[in-house]
Design a protein around this motif. Structure first.
Motif, PDB file in Angstrom:
ATOM      1  N   SER A 270       9.863   0.105  -6.030  1.00 32.04           N
ATOM      2  CA  SER A 270      10.343  -1.154  -5.285  1.00 32.04           C
ATOM      3  C   SER A 270      11.528  -1.774  -6.012  1.00 32.04           C
ATOM      4  O   SER A 270      12.346  -2.332  -5.199  1.00 32.04           O
ATOM      5  CB  SER A 270       9.438  -2.164  -4.895  1.00 32.04           C
ATOM      6  OG  SER A 270       8.961  -2.778  -5.935  1.00 32.04           O
ATOM      7  N   ALA A 273      14.496   0.266  -5.440  1.00 30.62           N
ATOM      8  CA  ALA A 273      14.977   0.026  -4.045  1.00 30.62           C
ATOM      9  C   ALA A 273      15.635  -1.106  -4.157  1.00 30.62           C
ATOM     10  O   ALA A 273      16.643  -1.160  -3.143  1.00 30.62           O
ATOM     11  CB  ALA A 273      13.604   0.004  -3.118  1.00 30.62           C
ATOM     12  N   TYR A 290      11.675  -9.415  -0.836  1.00 33.26           N
ATOM     13  CA  TYR A 290      12.263  -8.102  -0.134  1.00 33.26           C
ATOM     14  C   TYR A 290      11.156  -7.339   0.354  1.00 33.26           C
ATOM     15  O   TYR A 290      11.750  -6.676   1.393  1.00 33.26           O
ATOM     16  CB  TYR A 290      13.178  -7.540  -1.483  1.00 33.26           C
ATOM     17  CG  TYR A 290      13.467  -6.319  -1.361  1.00 33.26           C
ATOM     18  CD1 TYR A 290      14.928  -5.958  -0.302  1.00 33.26           C
ATOM     19  CD2 TYR A 290      12.824  -4.954  -1.727  1.00 33.26           C
ATOM     20  CE1 TYR A 290      15.141  -4.790  -0.482  1.00 33.26           C
ATOM     21  CE2 TYR A 290      13.538  -3.769  -1.607  1.00 33.26           C
ATOM     22  CZ  TYR A 290      14.673  -3.967  -0.914  1.00 33.26           C
ATOM     23  OH  TYR A 290      15.209  -2.380  -0.711  1.00 33.26           O
ATOM     24  N   LEU A 291      10.366  -7.294  -0.237  1.00 32.38           N
ATOM     25  CA  LEU A 291       9.224  -6.112   0.374  1.00 32.38           C
ATOM     26  C   LEU A 291       8.903  -6.658   1.885  1.00 32.38           C
ATOM     27  O   LEU A 291       8.643  -5.874   2.725  1.00 32.38           O
ATOM     28  CB  LEU A 291       8.206  -5.972  -0.501  1.00 32.38           C
ATOM     29  CG  LEU A 291       8.101  -5.220  -1.894  1.00 32.38           C
ATOM     30  CD1 LEU A 291       6.949  -5.322  -2.617  1.00 32.38           C
ATOM     31  CD2 LEU A 291       8.650  -4.048  -1.421  1.00 32.38           C
ATOM     32  N   LEU A 294      11.578  -5.518   3.922  1.00 31.71           N
ATOM     33  CA  LEU A 294      11.296  -4.161   4.381  1.00 31.71           C
ATOM     34  C   LEU A 294      10.142  -3.929   5.319  1.00 31.71           C
ATOM     35  O   LEU A 294      10.182  -2.894   6.035  1.00 31.71           O
ATOM     36  CB  LEU A 294      11.070  -3.237   3.208  1.00 31.71           C
ATOM     37  CG  LEU A 294      12.239  -3.116   2.257  1.00 31.71           C
ATOM     38  CD1 LEU A 294      11.689  -2.170   1.043  1.00 31.71           C
ATOM     39  CD2 LEU A 294      13.248  -2.166   3.177  1.00 31.71           C
ATOM     40  N   SER A 297      11.342  -4.482   8.735  1.00 31.78           N
ATOM     41  CA  SER A 297      12.088  -3.538   9.310  1.00 31.78           C
ATOM     42  C   SER A 297      11.417  -2.278   9.642  1.00 31.78           C
ATOM     43  O   SER A 297      11.584  -1.421  10.461  1.00 31.78           O
ATOM     44  CB  SER A 297      13.024  -3.108   8.334  1.00 31.78           C
ATOM     45  OG  SER A 297      12.568  -2.409   7.212  1.00 31.78           O
ATOM     46  N   ALA A 298      10.084  -2.028   8.920  1.00 30.50           N
ATOM     47  CA  ALA A 298       9.242  -0.921   9.268  1.00 30.50           C
ATOM     48  C   ALA A 298       8.428  -1.285  10.374  1.00 30.50           C
ATOM     49  O   ALA A 298       7.324  -0.378  10.632  1.00 30.50           O
ATOM     50  CB  ALA A 298       8.222  -0.523   7.829  1.00 30.50           C
ATOM     51  N   LEU A 328       5.303   0.843   4.547  1.00 29.36           N
ATOM     52  CA  LEU A 328       6.143   0.018   3.885  1.00 29.36           C
ATOM     53  C   LEU A 328       6.383   1.144   2.649  1.00 29.36           C
ATOM     54  O   LEU A 328       7.526   1.025   2.189  1.00 29.36           O
ATOM     55  CB  LEU A 328       5.317  -0.944   3.228  1.00 29.36           C
ATOM     56  CG  LEU A 328       6.053  -1.763   2.035  1.00 29.36           C
ATOM     57  CD1 LEU A 328       7.348  -2.522   2.510  1.00 29.36           C
ATOM     58  CD2 LEU A 328       5.176  -2.808   1.788  1.00 29.36           C
ATOM     59  N   ALA A 331       9.276   3.145   3.442  1.00 30.30           N
ATOM     60  CA  ALA A 331      10.600   2.234   3.432  1.00 30.30           C
ATOM     61  C   ALA A 331      11.109   2.140   2.044  1.00 30.30           C
ATOM     62  O   ALA A 331      12.399   2.124   1.809  1.00 30.30           O
ATOM     63  CB  ALA A 331      10.322   0.773   4.184  1.00 30.30           C
ATOM     64  N   VAL A 332      10.087   1.859   1.267  1.00 36.55           N
ATOM     65  CA  VAL A 332      10.730   1.630  -0.250  1.00 36.55           C
ATOM     66  C   VAL A 332      11.244   2.784  -0.715  1.00 36.55           C
ATOM     67  O   VAL A 332      12.241   2.870  -1.488  1.00 36.55           O
ATOM     68  CB  VAL A 332       9.488   1.361  -1.275  1.00 36.55           C
ATOM     69  CG1 VAL A 332       9.679   1.184  -2.441  1.00 36.55           C
ATOM     70  CG2 VAL A 332       9.032  -0.323  -0.877  1.00 36.55           C
ATOM     71  N   GLU A 334      12.773   5.267   0.998  1.00 35.36           N
ATOM     72  CA  GLU A 334      14.191   5.627   1.387  1.00 35.36           C
ATOM     73  C   GLU A 334      15.165   4.506   0.726  1.00 35.36           C
ATOM     74  O   GLU A 334      16.249   4.732   0.603  1.00 35.36           O
ATOM     75  CB  GLU A 334      14.149   5.343   2.994  1.00 35.36           C
ATOM     76  CG  GLU A 334      13.461   6.200   3.734  1.00 35.36           C
ATOM     77  CD  GLU A 334      13.065   5.862   5.087  1.00 35.36           C
ATOM     78  OE1 GLU A 334      13.494   4.766   5.689  1.00 35.36           O
ATOM     79  OE2 GLU A 334      12.535   6.871   5.685  1.00 35.36           O
ATOM     80  N   ALA A 335      14.888   3.244   0.480  1.00 34.72           N
ATOM     81  CA  ALA A 335      15.632   2.454  -0.101  1.00 34.72           C
ATOM     82  C   ALA A 335      16.037   2.802  -1.577  1.00 34.72           C
ATOM     83  O   ALA A 335      17.061   2.607  -1.996  1.00 34.72           O
ATOM     84  CB  ALA A 335      15.077   0.881  -0.075  1.00 34.72           C
TER      85      ALA A 335
END
Length: 371
Positions: A270, A273, A290-291, A294, A297-298, A328, A331-332, A334-335
């Motif tokens: 993370s 990310a 920040y998490l 994300l 967004s997820a 999540l 998403a982490v 991908e980031a």
């Protein structure tokens, strides 16, 4: 050229490895339980670690009285700048009630868990799962050898542990009263920034010379096992990245391979990310705000996002989202891949990311992609 993989990197770094607090506690436990059953302390005492190493530990102290036995071991962290290097780790073993098995207690200098999100329940002594298994193993071994029941209480203490813990993240994580008893392999892998970064570069050189087109940068031994299980990579295609994600990416930018898998703990990745290239806890922290972004967004709603922002650890954040069906972890991953591709720039390297929890369970991943 030197051999590759995790062990090859350690040899090429020129740094001396050491032993974790968990390994020291296991050795002290074995010596103390042996004395409790036989009246004699083995010195040195030999234990077997998860990867088969059998280190011998000299005893720094012993006591047999009042139906209990105590043995002490001085921790040698090798060339790692570990805050617990030189600390005295003590194990006191007492008989337990028949059928009770092995119970653990926090002695002076060992912390107690007071917040959720760690791999131990609230109220438990901060003795992590792998050291507990190692200690259970030596109790069974000694019981079988000397006719014991295996029903014991093990109290682990660390001299000056409460003072040493102030230099760690334990107070912030809600581990109060002292240090944690840690270790997944029993071995402390030393990290001198310059030496380890140089060893990463040599690891890439070895993999390329062997003709490998797919390498894995792993944050530790658990993520390394996951990478092997997922892709059957040979040892010399494995890079012990540790905290130095930037070192791997910058060297691959100049010396590319077709594919890079980044595998590591969710909390560390993370940080990648969020754009951090040095994942050490002293130089970057998990950003729960920040998490939370994300998570939104997820698909997380505001109550869940708020819970993520207030989570005690990154692990707790991903557990909350998994329970709610919010990916999540993906998403982490991908980031983190996006950060890696930014550093790689136009290098022809496809990147995929695997996030795991402490047990090695995959909690997030993304498919390979390149610029």
């Amino acid at each position: 050229m030197a051999d590759g993989g995790r062990s090859g990197q350690l040899r090429s770094s020129g740094l001396r490895s050491g032993w974790t607090t968990g390994a020291c506690a296991t050795a002290a436990t074995k010596a103390a339980y042996t004395a409790l059953l036989t009246g004699e302390f083995p010195d040195p005492v030999v234990i077997t670690l998860p990867k088969g190493q059998q280190p011998a530990f000299a005893l720094a102290g012993e006591l047999l009285a009042d139906g209990r036995a105590m043995a002490a071991v001085v921790k040698d962290a090798g060339d790692d700048p570990d805050v617990t290097h030189g600390a005295v780790v003590r194990a006191t073993v007492r008989p337990g009630a028949p059928g009770s098995g092995v119970a653990f207690r926090a002695g002076e200098g060992v912390g107690t868990v007071t917040k959720p999100g760690l791999p131990l329940a609230v109220g438990e002594p901060a003795i992590n799962p792998v050291p507990r298994e190692l200690m259970r193993g030596v109790v069974a071994e000694v019981a079988a050898a000397h006719g014991g029941s295996g029903d014991v209480e093990i109290e682990i203490a660390i001299d000056h542990g409460a003072e040493l813990a102030r230099s760690t993240w334990n107070p912030r994580l809600g581990i109060l009263g002292g240090l944690s008893v840690l270790g997944t392999t029993g071995v402390v892998v030393p990290y001198s920034c310059s030496a380890w970064i140089e060893s990463i570069r040599r690891g890439v050189d070895v993999a390329r010379a062997a003709g490998h087109t797919h390498v894995a940068g792993c944050t530790g031994s658990t993520s390394e096992r996951v990478a092997i299980a997922e892709y059957a990579l040979p040892e010399d295609a494995l890079l012990d990245m540790g905290d130095f994600a930037g070192a791997v990416l910058k060297y691959l930018r100049r010396h590319p391979v077709d594919r890079l898998t980044i595998a590591g703990g969710f909390a560390k990745l993370s940080k990648l990310a969020a754009g951090h290239l040095d994942l050490h806890s002293a130089r970057s922290q998990v950003d729960k705000g920040y998490l939370a972004g994300l998570a939104r967004s997820a698909g997380a709603g505001e109550p869940l996002a708020a819970a993520v922002a207030e989570a005690n650890t990154g692990l707790q954040a991903v557990q909350l989202c998994r329970a709610a069906g919010v990916p999540l972890g993906d998403a982490v991953a991908e980031a983190a891949r996006a950060t890696a591709l930014d550093v790689l720039r136009e290098a022809p390297v496809a990147v995929d990311v695997i996030c795991i929890d402490r047990a090695g369970t995959i909690v997030g991943r993304c498919a390979p992609a390149s610029r």
